[in-house]
Motif scaffolding. Structure first.
Motif, PDB file in Angstrom:
ATOM      1  N   GLU A 116       0.822  -1.212   0.000  1.00 25.22           N
ATOM      2  CA  GLU A 116       0.000   0.000   0.000  1.00 25.22           C
ATOM      3  C   GLU A 116       0.854   1.259   0.000  1.00 25.22           C
ATOM      4  O   GLU A 116       0.632   2.181  -0.777  1.00 25.22           O
ATOM      5  CB  GLU A 116      -0.826   0.073   1.294  1.00 25.22           C
ATOM      6  N   ALA A 119       2.569   1.884  -3.189  1.00 27.51           N
ATOM      7  CA  ALA A 119       1.621   2.408  -4.171  1.00 27.51           C
ATOM      8  C   ALA A 119       1.424   3.905  -3.956  1.00 27.51           C
ATOM      9  O   ALA A 119       1.414   4.689  -4.905  1.00 27.51           O
ATOM     10  CB  ALA A 119       0.296   1.668  -4.065  1.00 27.51           C
ATOM     11  N   GLU A 123       2.627   7.099  -6.319  1.00 30.14           N
ATOM     12  CA  GLU A 123       1.710   8.178  -6.676  1.00 30.14           C
ATOM     13  C   GLU A 123       2.369   9.542  -6.409  1.00 30.14           C
ATOM     14  O   GLU A 123       2.213  10.474  -7.191  1.00 30.14           O
ATOM     15  CB  GLU A 123       0.425   8.040  -5.861  1.00 30.14           C
ATOM     16  N   ILE A 145       3.728   1.095 -13.563  1.00 32.90           N
ATOM     17  CA  ILE A 145       4.353   2.168 -14.320  1.00 32.90           C
ATOM     18  C   ILE A 145       4.078   3.503 -13.644  1.00 32.90           C
ATOM     19  O   ILE A 145       3.127   3.623 -12.874  1.00 32.90           O
ATOM     20  CB  ILE A 145       3.839   2.228 -15.779  1.00 32.90           C
ATOM     21  N   ALA A 452      -5.762  -9.083  -3.813  1.00 31.91           N
ATOM     22  CA  ALA A 452      -7.203  -8.983  -3.611  1.00 31.91           C
ATOM     23  C   ALA A 452      -7.870 -10.339  -3.822  1.00 31.91           C
ATOM     24  O   ALA A 452      -8.833 -10.684  -3.122  1.00 31.91           O
ATOM     25  CB  ALA A 452      -7.791  -7.948  -4.561  1.00 31.91           C
ATOM     26  N   GLU A 481     -16.307 -13.614  -8.070  1.00 22.83           N
ATOM     27  CA  GLU A 481     -15.757 -12.364  -7.552  1.00 22.83           C
ATOM     28  C   GLU A 481     -14.284 -12.218  -7.963  1.00 22.83           C
ATOM     29  O   GLU A 481     -13.855 -11.152  -8.418  1.00 22.83           O
ATOM     30  CB  GLU A 481     -15.886 -12.374  -6.028  1.00 22.83           C
ATOM     31  N   LEU A 492      -6.934  -2.982 -17.131  1.00 24.47           N
ATOM     32  CA  LEU A 492      -6.001  -1.876 -16.924  1.00 24.47           C
ATOM     33  C   LEU A 492      -4.619  -2.164 -17.506  1.00 24.47           C
ATOM     34  O   LEU A 492      -4.015  -1.323 -18.143  1.00 24.47           O
ATOM     35  CB  LEU A 492      -5.846  -1.577 -15.431  1.00 24.47           C
TER      36      LEU A 492
ATOM     37  N   LEU B 133     -12.338   3.050 -13.254  1.00 26.26           N
ATOM     38  CA  LEU B 133     -11.654   1.835 -12.850  1.00 26.26           C
ATOM     39  C   LEU B 133     -10.175   2.183 -12.789  1.00 26.26           C
ATOM     40  O   LEU B 133      -9.585   2.589 -13.795  1.00 26.26           O
ATOM     41  CB  LEU B 133     -11.868   0.710 -13.871  1.00 26.26           C
ATOM     42  N   THR B 134      -9.597   2.068 -11.615  1.00 25.27           N
ATOM     43  CA  THR B 134      -8.156   2.311 -11.497  1.00 25.27           C
ATOM     44  C   THR B 134      -7.663   1.620 -10.235  1.00 25.27           C
ATOM     45  O   THR B 134      -8.449   1.092  -9.468  1.00 25.27           O
ATOM     46  CB  THR B 134      -7.834   3.821 -11.463  1.00 25.27           C
ATOM     47  N   ARG B 135      -6.362   1.606 -10.076  1.00 30.16           N
ATOM     48  CA  ARG B 135      -5.796   0.984  -8.879  1.00 30.16           C
ATOM     49  C   ARG B 135      -4.888   1.973  -8.170  1.00 30.16           C
ATOM     50  O   ARG B 135      -4.353   2.883  -8.783  1.00 30.16           O
ATOM     51  CB  ARG B 135      -5.001  -0.264  -9.244  1.00 30.16           C
ATOM     52  N   LEU B 136      -4.716   1.720  -6.895  1.00 32.27           N
ATOM     53  CA  LEU B 136      -3.812   2.542  -6.109  1.00 32.27           C
ATOM     54  C   LEU B 136      -2.407   2.428  -6.707  1.00 32.27           C
ATOM     55  O   LEU B 136      -1.931   1.332  -6.953  1.00 32.27           O
ATOM     56  CB  LEU B 136      -3.820   2.007  -4.677  1.00 32.27           C
ATOM     57  N   GLY B 137      -1.782   3.556  -6.962  1.00 29.32           N
ATOM     58  CA  GLY B 137      -0.396   3.524  -7.403  1.00 29.32           C
ATOM     59  C   GLY B 137      -0.207   3.341  -8.883  1.00 29.32           C
ATOM     60  O   GLY B 137       0.889   3.050  -9.322  1.00 29.32           O
ATOM     61  N   THR B 138      -1.237   3.476  -9.685  1.00 30.38           N
ATOM     62  CA  THR B 138      -1.040   3.410 -11.121  1.00 30.38           C
ATOM     63  C   THR B 138      -1.693   4.620 -11.777  1.00 30.38           C
ATOM     64  O   THR B 138      -2.737   5.078 -11.324  1.00 30.38           O
ATOM     65  CB  THR B 138      -1.605   2.115 -11.733  1.00 30.38           C
ATOM     66  N   GLY B 215     -20.341 -11.399  -0.953  1.00 28.84           N
ATOM     67  CA  GLY B 215     -19.473 -10.318  -1.362  1.00 28.84           C
ATOM     68  C   GLY B 215     -20.265  -9.096  -1.788  1.00 28.84           C
ATOM     69  O   GLY B 215     -19.701  -8.101  -2.189  1.00 28.84           O
ATOM     70  N   ARG B 406     -11.067  -1.146   3.231  1.00 28.90           N
ATOM     71  CA  ARG B 406     -10.627  -2.478   2.814  1.00 28.90           C
ATOM     72  C   ARG B 406     -10.570  -2.563   1.281  1.00 28.90           C
ATOM     73  O   ARG B 406      -9.585  -3.003   0.702  1.00 28.90           O
ATOM     74  CB  ARG B 406     -11.591  -3.547   3.348  1.00 28.90           C
ATOM     75  N   ILE B 409      -8.241   0.842  -0.249  1.00 26.28           N
ATOM     76  CA  ILE B 409      -6.815   0.924   0.057  1.00 26.28           C
ATOM     77  C   ILE B 409      -6.174  -0.452   0.120  1.00 26.28           C
ATOM     78  O   ILE B 409      -5.238  -0.746  -0.605  1.00 26.28           O
ATOM     79  CB  ILE B 409      -6.571   1.670   1.385  1.00 26.28           C
ATOM     80  N   GLU B 410      -6.731  -1.329   0.963  1.00 23.59           N
ATOM     81  CA  GLU B 410      -6.058  -2.607   1.183  1.00 23.59           C
ATOM     82  C   GLU B 410      -5.991  -3.449  -0.079  1.00 23.59           C
ATOM     83  O   GLU B 410      -5.004  -4.119  -0.341  1.00 23.59           O
ATOM     84  CB  GLU B 410      -6.749  -3.387   2.308  1.00 23.59           C
ATOM     85  N   THR B 411      -7.085  -3.463  -0.861  1.00 29.04           N
ATOM     86  CA  THR B 411      -7.016  -4.227  -2.105  1.00 29.04           C
ATOM     87  C   THR B 411      -6.831  -3.298  -3.299  1.00 29.04           C
ATOM     88  O   THR B 411      -6.878  -3.751  -4.438  1.00 29.04           O
ATOM     89  CB  THR B 411      -8.252  -5.116  -2.295  1.00 29.04           C
ATOM     90  N   GLN B 413      -8.533  -1.097  -4.930  1.00 29.38           N
ATOM     91  CA  GLN B 413      -9.538  -0.789  -5.948  1.00 29.38           C
ATOM     92  C   GLN B 413     -10.129   0.597  -5.683  1.00 29.38           C
ATOM     93  O   GLN B 413     -11.222   0.734  -5.137  1.00 29.38           O
ATOM     94  CB  GLN B 413     -10.648  -1.832  -5.925  1.00 29.38           C
ATOM     95  N   ARG B 416     -13.870   1.578  -6.803  1.00 31.19           N
ATOM     96  CA  ARG B 416     -14.924   0.966  -5.990  1.00 31.19           C
ATOM     97  C   ARG B 416     -14.989   1.615  -4.616  1.00 31.19           C
ATOM     98  O   ARG B 416     -16.067   1.885  -4.101  1.00 31.19           O
ATOM     99  CB  ARG B 416     -14.659  -0.529  -5.819  1.00 31.19           C
TER     100      ARG B 416
END
Lengths: 495, 448
Positions: A116, A119, A123, A145, A452, A481, A492, B133-138, B215, B406, B409-411, B413, B416
């Motif tokens: 985390e 990441a 950023e 990247i 995840a 899921e 992505l 749609l994106t992820r932490l750190g990208t 879920g 959760r 940050i943790e996963t 996403q 979301r």
């Protein structure tokens, strides 16, 4: 006139406020920078790093400018005394050997936290030079990247560029043991420097087992059930027979044992994985067995996901007779058992006797090097990583923890010292990994969004253990899921 | 079709919320409604009405159009109403600074800067992020339209529309029946009794619009509802009770009060750790006492959903009581003593005195506490959960704020997580607005 005065007054106030802020920010630096010789900024860094990463990053740059020592920042996922001290001691040794470098180790409390925080640092544009990433983050790290589209990490093999020595430190990258190099080799090269590597082994309280008339730790599921029946019959036996943490890793290990892939395209090894497989027969069998063992009262669930501490405590306090665990703590568990007055023996993780055994895989983490470093920084980082895993250091790391010796030379060194005769439990993890067939299933999956997806597995298993929901139904919905998560990831990064 | 529907809805709501009875006013309202709807839908490039987009997103598009039409219509009405009130009333509402028109702005600027950079900008970014749609750190980002929201909901658009609308209609109907019925009649009394339960019906209907598959968000909604409402109700009731008890003249009262207020000084994570040390089934104090002195196995709260929720509620209530006690004590001191004495002389017993004199006087304080406690139970409870149960067992104590962190940050996403935080934001806004409406006219702040 009045207006002008008021304005002047206001400006003066603002100026005063600003300058006082500057002072208060500046003071600690000016007093702390000329610290004593060994490790310079290192000591204050450690303190800062935990609460305030940005402040720390700032300090670095200033430190660099002041003297010509190059700082190499290293973020690791260990904050316990033994492992953190080991790492910091090696860093101090390295800093003493290499006067132009200063390796600074910053601890975080878990792999997920490093993941985390990295990441977030990416950023910000200020990631450290060396980052400790666990195996599940491999694909994510490969794909990472920055905002210019450049990769965040650089292949260490590429950076070593065939050299056998960097800054006088021998390169050990080529000597990494096969189980680890198989897992981390991508496009025919090691992208990151393997460090702590373990496998799942079982720890048995031989005092309880022999009281129940069992002389050898069970090797199969049937064997575990039989042993548990015998232990349950003991008059003064433990509360429960066996436990292990609810962690996705054990699920993956069981798939490896049964030769089942976790993802398509040869577990993501021949091409990017596009389908995750959580509902294969082998997977359902394992979760069903786990759930049945829990229903019978033999297995005890501590109620917390990834509960390494709680399960180990149950074993240490002899509340359970057997513990399936990571070999990373072999030394600690063996020592604790001796202190608590019982005999502990390590054995392979029990497998399903109805399926041919294929092999267990590794777990653990590697050291990644940031892209875009200056040649001097790069050499410093590479030299440290190779020094860190040189035969002596790798061997003593193994002794302190139980992680396997990461190079063949380190293994040879331990053998020549007679370590394995002295501590037979420590040999089991390496033996188990050597016994594995060379298949994608027993190598382990390379999968995007793996962290995840592991969470999905862990949550589904918890639901099954706690709420007794149907295994097939629950794993089917976990499958959906997890597939959604992988699809998101590939949307992505897969293009 | 959904596009046309959303503009029709926008016209109707715009005209209605603008609240003018003339033809021209209606037209202005409708225009404002269309403006609002096209602004929001246009900024999303009408993505929710595409042919291959699932119909729940189209429904959300209509809802968005309606909401923005209402914001524009009602907003314009409020602004215009304020203007005319300014002109009409005798109070001095406007004035000018002697030093120049810019002075108020200079004086306001520190606050404005903080508000813009630490509140409005992040909020705006959250809203934007919730459609991505994106992820932490990208840096890679893909458009998701309203999918981050629609996947929280059931797939049937008909039920999605009907359930909340039906419950609102029922609540409205009961209100109407109440107003139309003869005061004193059985129907009047009956509707008066059941009217406050309207919010429960509405919350109950919302339960069914969330995805129930494993879920899904339904469990999170249920957890939040149970845990937050229990925390608020219990901590307020117990806080008031204790305040009433420690208000009188008892020997050593300051000691009691201090001890009771102490837990407030403890941060939520520490409360979590404390309760973990007490209730943990293997190493906890209670487990040891139960095991050694009474010889029974202390139940493991982390494998039992009810016990786990109870542990979270207890830890949070224990922490909040001190805070509530403090305010209730202050409030009790403002209750006119003569009134209580007069009532006592008139023969009112202590319960009657409490209900008829003390409670109304505490109204403003209770209302303030209700809002702050609700905020606590929605947001600050994170620390307690993280240290006590981590959302276990099987997500039974994962409330919305916990799930946001959760997932986001943790996963990693981010999209979301942002969408879920928008949902929480709307829930808090909605509840606060409802409370203000409920308390309107019922709470007296004392002044004339």
């Amino acid at each position: 006139m009045k207006k002008l005065l008021a304005l002047l007054f206001a400006m003066a106030l603002v100026a005063a406020a600003c300058s006082s802020e500057e002072e208060s920010a500046g003071t600690p630096d000016s007093t702390e920078a000329p610290a004593d010789g060994e490790g310079d900024a290192m000591d204050d860094e450690e303190g800062d790093a935990m609460d305030d990463e940005e402040g720390e990053a700032m300090d670095d740059e200033e430190g660099e400018a002041m003297d010509d020592v190059i700082e190499i920042e290293m973020w690791i996922a260990f904050s316990d005394d033994a492992r953190l001290n080991f790492t910091q001691d090696r860093a101090a040794e390295f800093n003493a050997r290499q006067s132009g470098y200063n390796v600074v180790v910053t601890p975080f409390d878990s792999y997920n936290t490093v993941f985390e925080q990295t990441a977030l640092a990416i950023e910000d544009g200020s990631p450290p030079e060396i980052i400790h990433f666990f195996e599940a983050a491999t694909q994510d790290a490969l794909d990472a990247i920055d905002s210019n589209g450049d990769p965040i990490f650089k292949s260490v093999t590429e950076a070593v560029a065939g050299r056998t020595e960097i800054l006088g430190e021998p390169v050990v990258l080529g000597d990494v043991v096969s189980a680890a190099s198989k897992y981390y080799t991508i496009n025919d090269e090691l992208f990151s420097m393997p460090w702590n590597t373990s496998s799942t082994t079982m720890f048995s309280n031989m005092d309880i087992l022999s009281a129940a008339g069992i002389t050898e730790p069970p090797t199969t599921w049937e064997g575990v059930e039989a042993a548990c029946t015998a232990i349950a019959a003991l008059a003064d036996g433990p509360d429960n027979c066996i436990t292990w943490p609810n962690h996705g890793w054990f699920f993956e290990q069981s798939l490896g044992q049964a030769g089942a892939d976790l993802a398509n395209n040869d577990n993501g090894r021949s091409a990017r994985a596009t389908e995750v497989i959580l509902n294969s027969e082998a997977a359902i069998d394992y979760v069903q067995w786990w759930s049945d063992l829990e229903d019978s009262g033999a297995y005890v669930y501590t109620g917390t996901q990834r509960d390494w501490g709680g399960t180990a405590a149950a074993f240490n306090s002899q509340n359970v007779a057997m513990l399936v665990y990571s070999s990373s703590d072999t030394t600690v568990i063996t020592d604790d058992a001796t202190a608590n007055g019982f005999d502990v023996r390590t054995s392979f993780m029990p497998y399903n006797q109805d399926r041919p055994y294929v092999g267990n895989l590794i777990g653990g983490a590697t050291l990644w090097m940031t892209n875009g470093l200056s040649p001097e920084e790069e050499d410093g980082a590479l030299a440290f990583m190779n020094f860190f895993s040189n035969p002596e250091n790798a061997a003593s790391w193994h002794k302190v923890t139980g992680y396997i010796p990461i190079t063949n030379e380190a293994t040879a060194l331990l053998e020549s010292e007679g370590w394995y005769d002295e501590s037979p439990n420590s040999a089991v993890a390496s033996e188990q990994l050597d016994a594995a067939a060379d298949t994608p299933a027993s190598t382990g999956a390379l999968l995007g969004n793996f962290v995840a997806i592991r969470d999905v597995v862990t949550l589904a298993i918890e639901d099954i253990l706690v709420n007794d929901v149907d295994v097939d139904v629950r794993m089917e919905s976990a499958q959906k899921e997890a597939q959604g998560l992988l699809d998101d990831y590939n949307e992505l990064f897969g293009g | 079709m959904a596009l046309i529907a959303s503009f029709l809805v926008a016209i109707a709501i715009g005209a209605f919320s603008f609240g003018s009875r003339t033809m021209r006013g209606g037209a202005v309202g409708a225009a404002l409604g269309v403006l609002g709807a096209s602004l929001i839908l246009g900024s999303l490039r009408f993505c929710m009405f595409g042919s291959e987009v699932e119909s729940t997103q189209a429904v959300l598009g209509v809802v968005l159009a309606g909401a923005f039409a209402w914001m524009f219509g009602a907003g314009a009405k409020a602004v215009l109403g304020q203007k005319s009130a300014d002109l009409g009333s005798g109070d001095i509402r406007t004035g000018s600074f002697k030093l120049g028109w810019y002075w108020p702005w200079i004086l306001l600027s520190p606050t404005l800067v903080i508000l813009v950079f630490f509140l409005y900008l992040p909020a705006y970014q959250t809203f934007t992020l919730s459609t991505k749609l994106t992820r932490l750190g990208t840096p890679i980002v893909r458009d998701r339209c309203l999918q981050n929201f629609s996947e929280l909901l059931i797939t049937s658009p008909a039920l999605l529309v009907m359930l909340p609308l039906t419950s609102v209609a029922v609540i409205w109907g009961v209100g109407l029946w109440h107003r139309r019925s003869e005061p004193g009649s059985a129907a009047h009394g009956f509707t008066r009794v059941i009217r406050p339960f309207g919010i429960l019906l509405f919350l109950f209907s919302l339960y069914f619009i969330f995805e129930s598959e494993n879920g899904g968000y339904q469990l999170i909604y249920l957890n939040t509802l149970i845990i937050s409402s229990s925390i608020v109700i219990l901590s307020m009731v117990i806080g008031l009770g204790l305040a009433y008890l420690t208000f009188g003249h008892v020997r050593g009262i300051t000691v009691y009060r201090t001890l009771l207020i102490w837990p407030y000084a403890i941060s939520p994570p520490v409360a979590g750790i404390l309760f973990f040390m007490m209730f943990d089934a293997t190493g906890g104090i209670f487990a040891a006492v139960a095991d050694n002195w009474f010889g029974f196995n202390f139940p493991n709260y982390s494998t039992n959903a009810t016990l786990a929720r109870l542990a979270i509620i207890l830890a949070s209530v224990w922490k909040l009581i001190g805070y509530n006690l403090l305010f209730f004590l202050a409030g009790l001191q403002t209750v006119p003593r003569e009134q209580i004495e007069a009532a006592a002389i008139d023969g009112a017993n202590s319960l009657q005195r409490f209900r008829r004199i003390v409670m109304p006087a505490l109204g403003p304080i209770a209302f303030f506490l209700l809002i702050t406690n609700l905020t606590f139970s929605f947001f600050d409870v994170y620390g307690t959960i993280d240290f006590l149960t981590k959302g276990a067992p099987a997500g039974a104590t994962s409330v919305s704020i916990y799930e946001i962190i959760r997932v986001g940050i943790e996963t990693g996403q981010l999209g979301r997580g942002a969408a879920q935080s928008v949902v929480l934001f709307l829930a808090v806004i909605g509840l606060t607005a409802w409370q203000f409406r409920q308390s309107e006219g019922k709470i007296s702040y004392g002044s004339a």
